[in-house]
Design a protein around this motif. Structure first.
Motif, mmCIF file in Angstrom:
data_model
loop_
_atom_site.group_PDB
_atom_site.id
_atom_site.type_symbol
_atom_site.label_atom_id
_atom_site.label_comp_id
_atom_site.label_asym_id
_atom_site.label_seq_id
_atom_site.Cartn_x
_atom_site.Cartn_y
_atom_site.Cartn_z
ATOM 1 N N MET A 106 0.681 -1.063 -0.022
ATOM 2 C CA MET A 106 0.046 0.061 -0.050
ATOM 3 C C MET A 106 0.923 1.244 -0.094
ATOM 4 O O MET A 106 1.890 1.129 0.807
ATOM 5 N N HIS A 107 0.521 2.177 -0.847
ATOM 6 C CA HIS A 107 1.458 3.476 -0.835
ATOM 7 C C HIS A 107 0.394 4.634 -0.135
ATOM 8 O O HIS A 107 -0.615 4.830 -0.328
ATOM 9 N N GLY A 108 1.131 4.906 0.978
ATOM 10 C CA GLY A 108 0.423 6.069 1.633
ATOM 11 C C GLY A 108 0.716 7.511 1.184
ATOM 12 O O GLY A 108 1.289 7.784 0.416
ATOM 13 N N PRO A 109 -0.219 8.393 1.853
ATOM 14 C CA PRO A 109 -0.189 9.818 1.199
ATOM 15 C C PRO A 109 0.901 10.558 1.845
ATOM 16 O O PRO A 109 1.447 11.605 1.159
ATOM 17 N N ASP A 110 1.779 9.948 2.722
ATOM 18 C CA ASP A 110 3.022 10.147 3.085
ATOM 19 C C ASP A 110 4.154 10.076 2.201
ATOM 20 O O ASP A 110 5.459 10.377 2.389
ATOM 21 N N GLY A 111 3.814 9.150 1.296
ATOM 22 C CA GLY A 111 4.817 8.792 0.182
ATOM 23 C C GLY A 111 5.580 7.501 0.477
ATOM 24 O O GLY A 111 6.283 6.954 -0.131
ATOM 25 N N LYS A 112 5.165 6.810 1.538
ATOM 26 C CA LYS A 112 5.909 5.695 1.973
ATOM 27 C C LYS A 112 5.162 4.415 1.671
ATOM 28 O O LYS A 112 3.780 4.646 1.316
ATOM 29 N N ASP A 113 5.774 3.434 1.474
ATOM 30 C CA ASP A 113 5.278 2.247 0.906
ATOM 31 C C ASP A 113 4.965 1.335 2.431
ATOM 32 O O ASP A 113 5.828 1.240 3.169
ATOM 33 N N TYR A 114 3.817 0.655 2.399
ATOM 34 C CA TYR A 114 3.433 -0.048 3.683
ATOM 35 C C TYR A 114 3.037 -1.640 3.430
ATOM 36 O O TYR A 114 2.391 -1.637 2.269
ATOM 37 N N LEU A 115 3.471 -2.357 4.018
ATOM 38 C CA LEU A 115 3.115 -3.820 3.926
ATOM 39 C C LEU A 115 1.576 -3.857 4.096
ATOM 40 O O LEU A 115 0.998 -3.429 5.087
ATOM 41 N N ASN A 116 0.925 -4.481 3.061
ATOM 42 C CA ASN A 116 -0.553 -4.745 3.232
ATOM 43 C C ASN A 116 -1.067 -5.942 2.604
ATOM 44 O O ASN A 116 -1.252 -6.343 1.450
#
Length: 87
Positions: free
Chosen positions: A1-11
């Motif tokens: 998942m790509h967050g609005p903060d520009g980071k990628d998160y495990l999803n």
């Protein structure tokens, strides 16, 4: 998942059930939860019942102020798509 903060998160998720009237998803990454979406017919309409059960009740309580608005945003975007509008 790509967050609005520009980071990628495990999803990572697994589907436990997927039928035209019910979807059950287990979220494997943190936070762990099970999401059950039921779609019962009511006349010529379909209702949407959303139940998200987090495994850690302390986490659920401390992040409720984030989780509830985020879920409402998701459902609002779904409504816009189903209504033929841009989300």
């Amino acid at each position: 998942m790509h967050g609005p903060d520009g980071k990628d998160y495990l999803n990572e998720n697994t589907f436990l059930e997927a039928t035209p009237s019910r979807i059950v998803v287990h979220h494997l990454s943190q936070p762990h939860f099970t999401l059950t979406i039921s779609l019962p017919e009511q006349g010529d309409h379909t209702l949407l019942h959303w139940h998200q059960a987090l495994e850690d009740s302390q986490f659920a309580a401390s992040f409720r102020h984030i989780i509830e608005p985020a879920n409402e945003q998701n459902l609002n975007r779904l409504h816009a798509v189903l209504a033929g509008q841009e989300p």
